[in-house]
Enzyme design. Structure first.
Site, PDB file in Angstrom:
ATOM      1  N   TYR A 102     -19.407  29.898  32.769  1.00 53.67           N
ATOM      2  CA  TYR A 102     -19.995  29.737  30.973  1.00 53.67           C
ATOM      3  C   TYR A 102     -21.366  30.771  31.031  1.00 53.67           C
ATOM      4  CZ  TYR A 102     -20.613  28.554  26.588  1.00 53.67           C
ATOM      5  OH  TYR A 102     -20.629  28.182  25.214  1.00 53.67           O
ATOM      6  N   LYS A 157       7.033  16.043  24.902  1.00 49.11           N
ATOM      7  CA  LYS A 157       7.153  17.302  24.543  1.00 49.11           C
ATOM      8  C   LYS A 157       6.468  18.362  26.231  1.00 49.11           C
ATOM      9  CE  LYS A 157      10.951  19.917  24.182  1.00 49.11           C
ATOM     10  NZ  LYS A 157      11.964  19.811  23.459  1.00 49.11           N
TER      11      LYS A 157
END
Length: 445
Positions: A102, A157
């Site tokens: 970060y 899915k």
């Protein structure tokens, strides 16, 4: 089931007997608590479906000295908290790790992508990420149940993408069924994904959404209900015709259902060499000389039904070699199969209830397939879409072509070797390890 019973361990045997007599299978019995006043017993048993589970509960509750305190469905338990999660691929052990993953280190990476936009594929998850997009308007066979109710299906899915192709997919359930809004929403999120999988969007809206997104995006857009289904159907039909020793160009095919799946199946069959295809829907057998058809069906009629067959489904089936159903339950009388050509092929793919009971169809057809996992020859999109997207992402493809779909279908069909092929095995299982790689290789060309 958690049971409160009289303090008599003989009750446990009575409960097991009641479950067995009601057609259930006892998997485990555990005494969770025991006292002079009562027993608390946990019983795990297997039921055929939700209705059967209710019957088992009633049977146990009717046993003297037993009260059913609570029941839990294993399927619902599996969904608690959702089925997918995000995990970091890099360690976050100290400030040094944080400064690279970060701020401030990440700023350098962002500037590098700003200067060289193509590096987004290499320096972010974009190259291995798919958006599974729905508006909840045509979920499984459940209909227009909305985006919230569609979420478990889209999560499933995404889990399948990860399991079979190591692709990170995420469900995007849109609270709109307006075509313009759906298109714009997908366009706005597209920079974060390497591909778009449209899912469970009703026809004919899905056709326009796919067309417009393919034109506006530089990443592949794949509507699984259309093209995934078509790929697996063509693969299965290729092998079914090998079994009955017929050629695709010579057979008469009837497709029941002119929606998203039916339209895509017809398109791929014609591209593969089919000549005589008749589509049946609510209006009857679609024919190009019928000016009353809605636009999408009229367009489909222009490229099908060369003999201009009219009438109901039975009329269309008479003399046909192949039936492919992507419509609704119990539309095909099994006796009609006797009026088809010899060695008929029947694919009854409506879910959860097919156009004809596969067991009844087997009495008259040479090869039978369905979308169900409790019969041989399950035609399941899982055979196609993971490998399709693996190939698309690896190739950094910007589009999905008809030739890719044909190659994918051939790859799935060829997984079944000559010595394995028979009327009850025309398509590989979804857990066959060779399928995703074969499809990915075929997509890459």
């Amino acid at each position: 089931m958690r049971l409160h019973t009289a303090p008599d361990h003989g009750v446990v045997g009575a409960v097991a007997t009641a479950i067995a007599q009601a057609g259930g299978i006892v998997m485990a019995v555990d005494v969770a608590e025991s006292s002079h006043e009562r027993l608390v017993v946990d019983v795990t048993c297997s039921a055929g479906d939700a209705d059967h589970a209710k019957l088992l509960e009633q049977a146990v509750d009717a046993v003297d000295g037993v009260t059913v305190h609570k029941t839990s469905d294993r399927t619902f338990l599996l969904h608690i908290g959702g089925k997918i999660e995000v995990r970091s691929k890099v360690p976050m052990r100290n400030r040094d790790d944080l400064s690279m993953a970060y701020t401030p280190g990440v700023g350098r990476v962002s500037m590098a992508i700003a200067e060289h936009p193509e590096d987004v594929w290499r320096l972010t998850t974009k190259g291995n990420t798919v958006a599974v997009v729905t508006d909840g308007s045509a979920v499984l066979g459940l209909g227009n149940i909305g985006p919230g109710a569609a979420m478990p299906v889209m999560e499933g899915k995404a889990a399948l993408f990860k399991r079979f192709a190591d692709i990170d997919a995420w469900p995007i359930c849109l609270d709109t069924q307006d075509t313009d809004e759906i298109v714009r929403a997908v366009e706005m999120i597209a920079p974060g994904f390497g591909g778009i999988n449209l899912e469970d969007i009703a026809a004919p809206r899905c056709f326009e959404i796919e067309r417009r997104l393919r034109a506006s995006l530089d990443i592949p857009v794949f509507h699984d209900d259309q093209h995934g289904t078509a790929i697996v159907v063509l693969a299965a039909l290729t092998n079914a015709l090998r079994v009955v020793k017929k050629q695709l160009a010579d057979v008469r095919v009837v497709v029941s259902g002119a929606g998203a799946a039916g339209t895509a199946i017809v398109t791929l069959l014609l591209a593969a060499g089919a000549v005589d295809v008749v589509v049946w829907d609510r209006e009857g057998c679609l024919s190009r000389d019928d000016e009353s058809l809605p636009p999408a069906k009229h367009e489909l009629a222009q490229v099908t039904n060369p003999r201009l067959v009219r009438g109901d489904l039975h009329d269309g089936l008479t003399g046909a070699d192949v039936f492919i159903g992507v419509s609704g339950p119990n539309l095909l009388d099994p006796l009609w199969i006797k009026d088809m050509a010899d060695d008929a092929v029947v694919f009854a793919l409506a879910n959860p209830d097919p156009e004809v009971d596969p067991a009844e169809a087997e009495k008259y057809a040479a090869v039978v397939a369905s979308g169900r996992s409790d019969y041989p020859n399950q035609i399941n999109n899982v055979l196609a879409f993971p490998g399709v997207f693996r190939g698309l992402l690896d190739a950094r493809a910007s589009d999905v072509t008809l030739d890719m779909l044909l190659r994918a279908a051939e790859a799935i069909a060829l997984v079944v070797k000559d010595e394995e092929l028979n009327p009850n095995f025309i398509i590989p299982t979804v857990f066959h390890p060779d399928v995703p790689k074969a499809v990915a290789d075929a997509i890459r060309g």
